[in-house]
Design a protein around this motif. Structure first.
Motif, PDB file in Angstrom:
ATOM      1  N   LEU A  81       0.867  -1.172   0.000  1.00 24.13           N
ATOM      2  CA  LEU A  81       0.000   0.000   0.000  1.00 24.13           C
ATOM      3  C   LEU A  81       0.905   1.223   0.000  1.00 24.13           C
ATOM      4  N   GLN A  82       0.971   1.887  -1.147  1.00 21.21           N
ATOM      5  CA  GLN A  82       1.740   3.119  -1.270  1.00 21.21           C
ATOM      6  C   GLN A  82       0.849   4.275  -0.853  1.00 21.21           C
ATOM      7  N   MET A  83       1.302   5.030   0.138  1.00 22.67           N
ATOM      8  CA  MET A  83       0.513   6.121   0.674  1.00 22.67           C
ATOM      9  C   MET A  83       1.250   7.424   0.446  1.00 22.67           C
ATOM     10  N   ASN A  84       0.647   8.326  -0.301  1.00 18.21           N
ATOM     11  CA  ASN A  84       1.243   9.625  -0.618  1.00 18.21           C
ATOM     12  C   ASN A  84       0.371  10.748  -0.085  1.00 18.21           C
ATOM     13  N   ASP A  85       0.991  11.919   0.058  1.00 11.42           N
ATOM     14  CA  ASP A  85       0.253  13.111   0.501  1.00 11.42           C
ATOM     15  C   ASP A  85      -0.584  12.791   1.736  1.00 11.42           C
ATOM     16  N   MET A  86       0.076  12.240   2.692  1.00 11.32           N
ATOM     17  CA  MET A  86      -0.639  11.760   3.879  1.00 11.32           C
ATOM     18  C   MET A  86      -1.078  12.912   4.767  1.00 11.32           C
ATOM     19  N   GLY A  87      -2.217  12.669   5.419  1.00 16.40           N
ATOM     20  CA  GLY A  87      -2.772  13.656   6.335  1.00 16.40           C
ATOM     21  C   GLY A  87      -2.966  13.070   7.717  1.00 16.40           C
ATOM     22  N   LEU A  88      -3.289  13.936   8.665  1.00 14.25           N
ATOM     23  CA  LEU A  88      -3.487  13.486  10.044  1.00 14.25           C
ATOM     24  C   LEU A  88      -4.548  12.396  10.126  1.00 14.25           C
ATOM     25  N   GLU A  89      -5.518  12.487   9.237  1.00 15.00           N
ATOM     26  CA  GLU A  89      -6.624  11.516   9.244  1.00 15.00           C
ATOM     27  C   GLU A  89      -6.194  10.118   8.816  1.00 15.00           C
ATOM     28  N   ASP A  90      -4.986   9.981   8.325  1.00 16.64           N
ATOM     29  CA  ASP A  90      -4.486   8.666   7.915  1.00 16.64           C
ATOM     30  C   ASP A  90      -3.815   7.918   9.067  1.00 16.64           C
ATOM     31  N   THR A  91      -3.743   8.531  10.211  1.00 15.73           N
ATOM     32  CA  THR A  91      -3.161   7.876  11.387  1.00 15.73           C
ATOM     33  C   THR A  91      -4.009   6.695  11.817  1.00 15.73           C
ATOM     34  N   GLY A  92      -3.344   5.592  12.149  1.00  9.63           N
ATOM     35  CA  GLY A  92      -4.053   4.420  12.631  1.00  9.63           C
ATOM     36  C   GLY A  92      -3.204   3.179  12.497  1.00  9.63           C
ATOM     37  N   VAL A  93      -3.772   2.068  12.907  1.00 10.10           N
ATOM     38  CA  VAL A  93      -3.139   0.769  12.702  1.00 10.10           C
ATOM     39  C   VAL A  93      -3.677   0.199  11.394  1.00 10.10           C
ATOM     40  N   TYR A  94      -2.778  -0.179  10.527  1.00  7.69           N
ATOM     41  CA  TYR A  94      -3.143  -0.684   9.202  1.00  7.69           C
ATOM     42  C   TYR A  94      -3.014  -2.202   9.188  1.00  7.69           C
ATOM     43  N   TYR A  95      -4.076  -2.831   8.689  1.00 11.50           N
ATOM     44  CA  TYR A  95      -4.160  -4.285   8.666  1.00 11.50           C
ATOM     45  C   TYR A  95      -4.313  -4.789   7.239  1.00 11.50           C
ATOM     46  N   CYS A  96      -3.704  -5.922   6.994  1.00  8.23           N
ATOM     47  CA  CYS A  96      -3.839  -6.609   5.721  1.00  8.23           C
ATOM     48  C   CYS A  96      -4.855  -7.737   5.871  1.00  8.23           C
ATOM     49  N   ASN A  97      -5.617  -7.966   4.812  1.00  8.51           N
ATOM     50  CA  ASN A  97      -6.627  -9.015   4.835  1.00  8.51           C
ATOM     51  C   ASN A  97      -6.534  -9.856   3.569  1.00  8.51           C
ATOM     52  N   ALA A  98      -6.698 -11.158   3.719  1.00 11.37           N
ATOM     53  CA  ALA A  98      -6.665 -12.065   2.575  1.00 11.37           C
ATOM     54  C   ALA A  98      -7.975 -12.838   2.493  1.00 11.37           C
ATOM     55  N   GLY A  99      -8.496 -12.962   1.297  1.00 15.76           N
ATOM     56  CA  GLY A  99      -9.742 -13.671   1.065  1.00 15.76           C
ATOM     57  C   GLY A  99     -10.856 -12.679   0.788  1.00 15.76           C
ATOM     58  N   GLY A 114      -3.562  -9.829   9.327  1.00 13.06           N
ATOM     59  CA  GLY A 114      -2.271  -9.642   9.953  1.00 13.06           C
ATOM     60  C   GLY A 114      -2.434  -8.982  11.312  1.00 13.06           C
ATOM     61  N   GLN A 115      -1.305  -8.745  11.952  1.00 15.83           N
ATOM     62  CA  GLN A 115      -1.333  -8.175  13.297  1.00 15.83           C
ATOM     63  C   GLN A 115      -1.371  -6.660  13.278  1.00 15.83           C
ATOM     64  N   GLY A 116      -1.116  -6.073  12.124  1.00 18.66           N
ATOM     65  CA  GLY A 116      -1.209  -4.624  11.979  1.00 18.66           C
ATOM     66  C   GLY A 116       0.128  -3.922  12.115  1.00 18.66           C
ATOM     67  N   THR A 117       0.205  -2.753  11.504  1.00 22.42           N
ATOM     68  CA  THR A 117       1.379  -1.902  11.619  1.00 22.42           C
ATOM     69  C   THR A 117       0.911  -0.478  11.870  1.00 22.42           C
ATOM     70  N   GLN A 118       1.556   0.184  12.812  1.00 23.17           N
ATOM     71  CA  GLN A 118       1.128   1.525  13.232  1.00 23.17           C
ATOM     72  C   GLN A 118       1.652   2.583  12.268  1.00 23.17           C
ATOM     73  N   VAL A 119       0.749   3.456  11.865  1.00 21.90           N
ATOM     74  CA  VAL A 119       1.097   4.610  11.049  1.00 21.90           C
ATOM     75  C   VAL A 119       0.672   5.857  11.797  1.00 21.90           C
ATOM     76  N   THR A 120       1.593   6.771  11.987  1.00 20.91           N
ATOM     77  CA  THR A 120       1.286   8.010  12.684  1.00 20.91           C
ATOM     78  C   THR A 120       1.726   9.187  11.814  1.00 20.91           C
ATOM     79  N   VAL A 121       0.779  10.060  11.541  1.00 22.57           N
ATOM     80  CA  VAL A 121       1.066  11.247  10.738  1.00 22.57           C
ATOM     81  C   VAL A 121       1.066  12.454  11.667  1.00 22.57           C
ATOM     82  N   SER A 122       2.146  13.210  11.641  1.00 21.57           N
ATOM     83  CA  SER A 122       2.274  14.377  12.505  1.00 21.57           C
ATOM     84  C   SER A 122       2.169  15.658  11.685  1.00 21.57           C
ATOM     85  N   SER A 123       1.755  16.718  12.358  1.00 24.01           N
ATOM     86  CA  SER A 123       1.598  18.007  11.664  1.00 24.01           C
ATOM     87  C   SER A 123       2.901  18.772  11.625  1.00 24.01           C
TER      88      SER A 123
END
Length: 123
Positions: A81-99, A114-123
């Protein structure tokens, strides 16, 4: 049974970019529709992006459309998942799903998470 491991999360400034990876083991992702979800603090998990088994069909939640790109390489058993021009609203734990059922996505997600990966966007 497929195991999914997300990576690539971290801290990024607003306007920046991150690339998340979801590596699968124990099975091949070629059999599966693959998706990304996220969960912000205090909120429910929400759909972000999905890609078909062929890779030819993708869909996104409106809030990320044009900024995020989902892709897959079945030979590497990995989804990104390529994430560009990220904003504060994109902060969260990101999970992958199969099926799941692409025709009824995200109502019908897959059984594998998956177990998730933390993404934090700062101002």
């Amino acid at each position: 049974q497929v195991q999914l491991v997300e990576s690539g999360g971290g801290l990024v400034q607003a306007g920046g970019s991150l690339r998340l990876s979801c590596a699968a083991s124990g099975g091949t992702i070629s059999m599966y529709t693959m998706g990304w979800f996220r969960q912000a603090p205090g909120k429910e998990r929400e759909f972000v992006a999905v890609i078909s088994r062929s890779g030819r069909i993708t869909n996104y939640v409106d809030s990320v459309r044009g900024r995020f790109t989902i892709s897959r390489d079945d030979a590497k058993n990995t989804v990104w998942l390529q994430m560009n021009d990220m904003g504060l609203e994109d902060t969260g734990v990101y999970y992958c799903n199969a099926g799941g059922d692409l025709r009824n996505y995200p109502a019908k997600t897959g059984a594998y998470w998956g177990q998730g990966t933390q993404v934090t966007v700062s101002s």
